[in-house]
Enzyme design. Structure first.
Site, PDB file in Angstrom:
ATOM      1  N   CYS A  14       0.805  -1.219   0.000  1.00  0.00           N
ATOM      2  CA  CYS A  14       0.000   0.000   0.000  1.00  0.00           C
ATOM      3  C   CYS A  14       0.838   1.269   0.000  1.00  0.00           C
ATOM      4  CB  CYS A  14      -0.868   0.052   1.252  1.00  0.00           C
ATOM      5  SG  CYS A  14      -2.021  -1.290   1.389  1.00  0.00           S
ATOM      6  N   GLY A  40       1.107   0.072  -5.086  1.00  0.00           N
ATOM      7  CA  GLY A  40      -0.122  -0.715  -5.124  1.00  0.00           C
ATOM      8  C   GLY A  40      -0.904  -0.424  -6.380  1.00  0.00           C
ATOM      9  N   ASN A 114      -1.032   1.608   5.509  1.00  0.00           N
ATOM     10  CA  ASN A 114       0.049   0.854   4.868  1.00  0.00           C
ATOM     11  C   ASN A 114       0.729   0.020   5.948  1.00  0.00           C
ATOM     12  OD1 ASN A 114       3.318   1.712   3.474  1.00  0.00           O
ATOM     13  ND2 ASN A 114       2.121  -0.139   3.258  1.00  0.00           N
ATOM     14  N   GLY A 115       0.698  -1.285   5.780  1.00  0.00           N
ATOM     15  CA  GLY A 115       1.313  -2.163   6.770  1.00  0.00           C
ATOM     16  C   GLY A 115       0.442  -3.374   7.013  1.00  0.00           C
ATOM     17  N   TYR A 254      14.236  -2.439  -2.872  1.00  0.00           N
ATOM     18  CA  TYR A 254      13.363  -2.546  -4.043  1.00  0.00           C
ATOM     19  C   TYR A 254      12.103  -1.675  -4.020  1.00  0.00           C
ATOM     20  CZ  TYR A 254       9.767  -4.567  -7.051  1.00  0.00           C
ATOM     21  OH  TYR A 254       8.758  -4.721  -7.953  1.00  0.00           O
TER      22      TYR A 254
END
Ligand code: SF4
Length: 469
Positions: A14, A40, A114-115, A254
């Site tokens: 996310c 995402g 996000n997580g 990345y």
């Protein structure tokens, strides 16, 4: 028809964005989400407030396809939050698209996350047992229920109380009719940055979102910090402390874009240092260094600089692949890899090459690329990976295959080298990774490389539970 699923990379789950005190808050959110699209690509959404009501628009698909003029038009007001999302298996549906919206005793509240919470399942079962009805399988809904049920006197205190009950990784943005709230877990696993655009306050997963809208980076939201903005500036409320931090080292390898700052450092510089460190740890006799584009480009530049071997473009990546494409009826060997990458024989013929990639997940695409490079006439391939072998799943918000699908979890480096068909294969060490990131195991998470996880796995310690973001 086949799915253009990137089987050679872990997938981020996310990206979040928030804007307050700007007349075009939703449009800025839209642009910010556009810059965060790499985090995402399955769904996106924005909730905006004009001070009277919250309006939500979420859809499956890419940001540029979701938000045309008609979709943005109703999103009025000077406050907005947004979200882009990947989902894990079984979690892909519009009902899970964020931001989520709920009515609480403190008014309507939207959240983008996000997580991944490691105790979401336990909390969900407790909440359901006491009457809560869930609309989604997203663990961020657990947070909304905890806030909704809280008897705390203010919304801010209700959120803090909820955050103290959850475990795991979270970078969150909330909005009410008038307030923007951002919070980050005490370990600081996922990034979250604070910026300013004139009088407007912006928060985003990565600083590239600020660059696109001309906002200035101020600082990171600190681990265990809640930022509260209600129109009169931003106030900071530390709500939890952790004996250590656990920034995701894969953000540097990345996930994050190289043109931004993560955990207070330039991703580009860290990524280049990963390549330099790799060259020191695993030198090779070669004529040319090439990258698996685009994610390994910067590490390959670092490897070339440190080794003194020239850098070249031996593989070209197509940027125009749709999400699905028609496979030819008569099977073409390595079709999936060919549609994404092509070799440049004139740059490669008779050369001994160092092929730099950022990671190997299953190994299937790498094997196809090696065949492609052989067909282009290379004499030797020394593959170098700018991360350690991935031996475990991620429980903190990254979509990872199961352990048995991770080639390095079940094979030795020699076995992988044989499977790929390269002349030599070497990975960066965990020590080298931490050195390049500028920290140690008390600052960074290296769980998927060591199978040792810094935050208790809670629900995931049970056998049959997989992370679902
Ligand atoms: S387990 Fe790996 S991908 Fe997950 S947070 Fe830790 S370093 Fe990042």
């Amino acid at each position: 028809m086949m799915n253009e699923r990137d089987d050679e990379h872990l997938r981020d789950a996310c990206g979040v964005m928030g804007v307050q005190r700007h007349p075009e808050a939703a449009r800025l959110c839209y642009l910010g989400l556009y810059a965060l699209q790499h985090r995402g690509q399955e769904s996106g959404g924005i909730v905006a407030s004009d001070g009277q009501k919250l309006v939500r628009h979420v859809e499956m698909g890419l940001v540029a396809d979701i938000f045309d003029k008609a979709a943005l038009e109703p999103l009025k007001g000077s406050l907005a939050i947004g979200h882009v999302r990947y989902s894990t298996a079984g979690g892909s549906s519009l009902s899970n698209a964020q931001p989520l919206l709920a009515t609480t005793t403190h008014g309507t509240l939207a959240v983008a996350h996000n997580g991944n919470l490691t105790n979401a399942l336990t909390l969900r079962r407790q909440l359901e047992a006491s009457g809560s009805i869930f609309q989604t399988t997203a663990d961020s809904e657990v947070l909304l229920h905890l806030v909704a049920r809280s008897t705390a006197p203010t919304l801010r205190e209700a959120i803090v109380k909820a955050l103290r009950q959850v475990e795991g990784a979270y970078s969150l943005v909330f909005c009410t009719k008038k307030e923007l709230i951002a919070a980050r877990d005490p370990y600081g696993v996922r990034p979250l940055a604070l910026g300013r655009l004139g009088k407007a306050i912006v928060v985003a997963s990565e600083t590239c979102a600020f660059d696109l809208i001309g906002a200035k980076y101020v600082r990171e939201v600190k681990p265990g910090e809640l930022l509260y903005a209600n129109g009169g500036g931003v106030k900071s409320f530390p709500f939890a402390q952790s004996p250590r931090q656990a920034h995701c080292s894969f953000e540097n390898i990345y996930f994050s874009r190289p043109d931004g700052l993560i955990f207070g450092k330039s991703v580009y510089m860290v990524r280049k240092e990963l390549g330099r460190q790799l060259a020191r740890e695993a030198p090779a006799k070669a004529d040319l260094v090439i990258a698996v584009p685009d994610s390994a480009n910067v590490a390959a530049v670092g490897y070339a600089e440190e080794s003194g071997i020239p850098y070249g473009l031996g593989l070209i990546r197509s940027h125009y692949i749709g999400r699905t494409f028609i496979e030819p009826k008569q099977s073409i060997r390595d079709f999936g890899a060919r549609i994404k990458y092509n070799a440049v024989p004139e740059a490669l013929r008779e050369k001994r090459i160092v092929l730099v990639d950022d990671s190997i997940v299953r190994g299937t695409t790498s094997r196809k690329l090696v065949r492609m490079l052989r067909r282009a006439g290379v004499r030797a391939i020394h593959m170098r990976i700018s991360s350690p072998p991935i031996v475990g799943s991620c429980y903190y918000g990254i979509d990872t295959p199961t352990k048995k699908e991770l080639i390095a979890a079940t094979h030795s480096v020699d076995q992988i080298s044989g499977y790929l068909g390269v002349d030599s294969l070497a990975y960066l060490s965990v020590k080298g990774l931490l050195k390049a990131c500028g920290g140690d195991q008390q600052r960074f998470c290296v769980g998927c490389f060591t199978d040792q996880y810094p935050i208790p796995l809670m629900d995931f310690a049970k056998k049959d539970v997989r992370p679902v973001c």
